[in-house]
Design an enzyme around this catalytic site. Structure first.
Site, PDB file in Angstrom:
ATOM      1  CG  LEU A 222      -5.039  -6.308  10.236  1.00  0.00           C
ATOM      2  CD1 LEU A 222      -5.433  -7.146   9.027  1.00  0.00           C
ATOM      3  CD2 LEU A 222      -4.935  -7.195  11.466  1.00  0.00           C
ATOM      4  N   GLY A 223      -5.552  -3.016   8.199  1.00  0.00           N
ATOM      5  CA  GLY A 223      -6.410  -1.840   8.281  1.00  0.00           C
ATOM      6  C   GLY A 223      -7.380  -1.849   9.441  1.00  0.00           C
TER       7      GLY A 223
ATOM      8  CB  THR B   4      -0.854   0.014   1.291  1.00  0.00           C
ATOM      9  OG1 THR B   4      -1.762  -1.068   1.224  1.00  0.00           O
ATOM     10  CG2 THR B   4      -1.596   1.314   1.465  1.00  0.00           C
TER      11      THR B   4
ATOM     12  NE  ARG C 299     -10.089  -5.404   5.013  1.00  0.00           N
ATOM     13  CZ  ARG C 299      -8.976  -4.695   4.885  1.00  0.00           C
ATOM     14  NH1 ARG C 299      -8.634  -4.211   3.715  1.00  0.00           N
ATOM     15  NH2 ARG C 299      -8.198  -4.472   5.917  1.00  0.00           N
ATOM     16  CB  ILE C 300     -13.836  -0.875   3.115  1.00  0.00           C
ATOM     17  CG1 ILE C 300     -14.994  -1.046   2.118  1.00  0.00           C
ATOM     18  CG2 ILE C 300     -13.113   0.452   2.909  1.00  0.00           C
ATOM     19  CD1 ILE C 300     -14.610  -1.063   0.678  1.00  0.00           C
ATOM     20  N   GLY C 301     -10.686  -1.458   3.943  1.00  0.00           N
ATOM     21  CA  GLY C 301      -9.702  -1.277   5.014  1.00  0.00           C
ATOM     22  C   GLY C 301      -9.627   0.165   5.476  1.00  0.00           C
ATOM     23  CG  ASP C 302      -5.810   1.344   6.914  1.00  0.00           C
ATOM     24  OD1 ASP C 302      -5.858   0.304   6.199  1.00  0.00           O
ATOM     25  OD2 ASP C 302      -4.775   2.005   7.087  1.00  0.00           O
TER      26      ASP C 302
HETATM   27  C1  SD4 Z   1      -5.773  -2.472   4.213  1.00  0.00           C
HETATM   28  N1  SD4 Z   1      -4.017  -1.075   5.041  1.00  0.00           N
HETATM   29  O1  SD4 Z   1      -6.565  -2.628   3.297  1.00  0.00           O
HETATM   30  C2  SD4 Z   1      -4.474  -1.817   3.890  1.00  0.00           C
HETATM   31  C3  SD4 Z   1      -3.552  -2.891   3.444  1.00  0.00           C
HETATM   32  C4  SD4 Z   1      -2.127  -2.550   3.521  1.00  0.00           C
HETATM   33  O2  SD4 Z   1      -0.098  -3.106   3.330  1.00  0.00           O
HETATM   34  O3  SD4 Z   1      -1.681  -1.531   3.934  1.00  0.00           O
HETATM   35  N2  SD4 Z   1      -1.340  -3.426   3.153  1.00  0.00           N
HETATM   36  O4  SD4 Z   1      -5.977  -2.859   5.353  1.00  0.00           O
END
Ligand code: SD4
Length: 335
Positions: free
Chosen positions: A247-248, A194, A222-225
């Site tokens: 890990l979002g 990312t 799923r949506i992350g941060d």
């Molecule tokens: C997420 N933070 O979707 C992102 C993934 C990520 O390195 O950063 N991967 O959770």
């Protein structure tokens, strides 16, 4: 499986979600190359400055080039992030990103300018420059965030081209994953990840952007941060900016980037603020952080920078004072 149970399984046992390949990376460390020096020893107050998560010197070079040719900090972060979105070898950003469990490549991105304006897209399919769509949402709509079909429709209407983002390499990886559909997280393996980028121009004007295909083999939807303003990215032009990778779910729970900017507002350096934000995660009672990684980077208005992660091998690329280089982050888990 109910969501709570799924997430518990995912983060505590590592079974059921592919957190490993998309959480942490350090290509140099994985290849046994020497690790660059830690950030703590070298925080300068020189402007302009560009920082980004992971080893992305081409992206930071592009962003600095934009700044030096008179572009804005907003242009710089957008153009810098686009380099990685177009790079098919990167399996967690833009084209070539690893898909969800059902084989969909879905992108999340956001962007924020010096005036506090922001835009984001989530679950965007078939359009590789998610960061540019996020900018369009910010500039051309009354909204902050568009999702899924609506985001794609808006992108197409805005002139973006649709293309298949699933490359042969990512399809193969997904097919292999499907055989078992589970594995234990492998921390710190991958080429890069990312991209979160922050730029401060010569006048101290700050912008940031963050773009990702999210966790590999995530649940559909799923949506992350990364596209969540305050979590994956936050900028306050009076103070500084911060952005996250990892890990979002854990970043969202602590609103990490907003927290870092607020800590800097209270007088902490970017380094101290990143360390405290990691502390908020790892010091939660009973939190088992062994199987997941989070990395934060931050910059303040003077151009001082910081980065910190839970585990080793997180890195930041910094372009400042004529030098564009990868810097190994200090980290919490020295056990
Ligand atoms: C997420 N933070 O979707 C992102 C993934 C990520 O390195 O950063 N991967 O959770």
């Amino acid at each position: 499986m109910k969501r709570r149970k799924f997430l518990k399984n995912a983060s505590l046992t590592g079974v059921g979600i592919a957190v490993g390949s998309s959480i942490v990376s350090c290509d140099d460390a994985a290849q046994g190359k020497p690790i660059p020096p830690k950030i703590n020893s070298e925080s300068k107050t020189v402007l302009p400055v560009v920082v980004a998560t992971w080893h992305v010197e081409e992206a930071t070079a592009k962003a600095m080039d934009v700044l030096q040719s008179g572009g804005t900090a907003l242009d710089a972060v957008e153009q810098g992030c686009k380099i990685e979105e177009a790079n098919e070898k990167g399996q967690s950003v833009g084209k070539g990103g690893l898909p969800d469990r059902e084989g969909n490549v879905t992108l999340d991105a956001c962007i924020m300018d010096d005036k506090g304006n922001c835009g984001a897209v989530v679950y965007l399919k078939d359009i590789k420059h998610a960061v540019s769509v996020a900018r369009k949402v910010m500039e051309d709509t009354p909204h902050v965030m568009l999702a899924g079909e609506g985001a794609k429709q808006f992108a197409l209407e805005s002139g973006f081209e649709a293309e298949d983002l699933l490359t042969e390499a990512s399809k193969k990886a997904w097919e292999k994953w499907k055989i078992e559909a589970k594995y234990k997280p492998i921390i710190n393996i991958e080429n890069h990840d990312t991209i979160g980028m922050l730029a401060v121009d010569k006048n101290g004007t700050i912008s940031g952007a963050c773009t990702t295909s999210g966790l590999a083999y995530k649940m559909n939807g799923r949506i992350g941060d990364s596209p969540i303003i305050g979590s994956g990215l936050f900028v306050d032009n009076e103070v500084g900016g911060a952005t996250a990778t990892g890990l979002g779910e854990e970043v969202v729970k602590t609103v990490g980037s907003f927290l870092i900017v607020e800590l800097m507002r209270q007088g902490k350096t970017p380094q101290e603020a990143c360390e405290e934000a990691i502390g908020r995660i790892v010091n939660k009672p009973g939190k088992d952080y062994k199987d997941f990684q989070i990395g934060y980077i931050a910059v303040n208005k003077k151009g001082e920078t910081g980065c910190y992660s839970i585990h080793q091998y997180f890195s930041m690329t910094k372009y400042q004072d004529g030098e564009n280089k990868q810097i190994q982050s200090d980290f919490f888990n020295k056990a």
